[in-house]
Design a protein around this motif. Sequence first.
Motif, PDB file in Angstrom:
ATOM      1  N   ILE A  11       0.951  -1.346   0.142  1.00 17.00           N
ATOM      2  CA  ILE A  11       0.001  -0.061   0.012  1.00 17.00           C
ATOM      3  C   ILE A  11       0.989   1.274   0.208  1.00 17.00           C
ATOM      4  O   ILE A  11       1.684   1.459   0.966  1.00 17.00           O
ATOM      5  CB  ILE A  11      -0.975   0.070   1.237  1.00 17.00           C
ATOM      6  N   TYR A  24      -4.584   6.057  -1.919  1.00 17.08           N
ATOM      7  CA  TYR A  24      -4.043   5.002  -1.581  1.00 17.08           C
ATOM      8  C   TYR A  24      -3.838   4.278  -3.090  1.00 17.08           C
ATOM      9  O   TYR A  24      -4.758   3.875  -3.794  1.00 17.08           O
ATOM     10  CB  TYR A  24      -4.845   4.150  -0.661  1.00 17.08           C
ATOM     11  N   ILE A  26      -2.715   0.884  -4.226  1.00 18.53           N
ATOM     12  CA  ILE A  26      -2.567  -0.647  -3.701  1.00 18.53           C
ATOM     13  C   ILE A  26      -1.952  -1.593  -4.794  1.00 18.53           C
ATOM     14  O   ILE A  26      -2.668  -1.549  -5.975  1.00 18.53           O
ATOM     15  CB  ILE A  26      -3.942  -1.171  -3.263  1.00 18.53           C
TER      16      ILE A  26
END
Length: 237
Positions: A11, A24, A26
């Motif tokens: 992440i 974010y 990922i």
Amino acid sequence: MITNPKDNMEIRPLYDLESGTWTYLILDKISKQSVLIDPVLERLDRDLNYLQELGYTLSLTIDTHMHADHITSAGDLRDKTQCESYASEHSGATCASKFLKDGDLFAIGNLKFHVIHTPGHTPCSISLLLNNQYLFSGDALFVRGCGRTDFQGGSAEALYKSITEKLFSLPDDTIVLPGHDYKGFLSTTIGEEKKWNPRITGKSLEEFKEIMDNLNLPEPKKIHEAVPANRACGKVS
């Protein structure tokens, strides 16, 4: 960067200074697929360049709610990468590739997501639990705080229930990654927030409503342009 070798994932938090937004990224290290949560239009080039440098394919974007402080780059990212764009079924974003509802489960490679409807900041707000360990809480729960409830159909009562009945029912060691931060924090845990969140800990619903009704915050600078643009997946006319 948060690395989980067991799940072969990473992440990578990306910050937008103007709006205080955490985006974010990922990464599924096996399939080389990736997901962007709450991408910001002004950071489009940064995010695309970063993905290219890392060698990952963008599979989808997810917006946790209809943002009032920034415009999403979901539409432009879809045009440029052919990714999908997910949004809440209550968002009004008719352009989304898929509409998420409470309890939905979906996976991108080894990345397994569980959708939790957490209304209060807005009626369409969702949180995303990744691999039963990481909670992307959007504007529901912050580090030692929570999202405001004074516009866009917000409800202090709904937010209190979302936090205390849904999010606080998760294991204490669940890592919380909020949608915003204005104090220099990146992450927290459910256990910490149950113990130390000044707006929630030890507060009754009525006490919480009184706190939220008296924040006296200024209107988000971009609310009038951001909300309609975000319903169009960030496409600015």
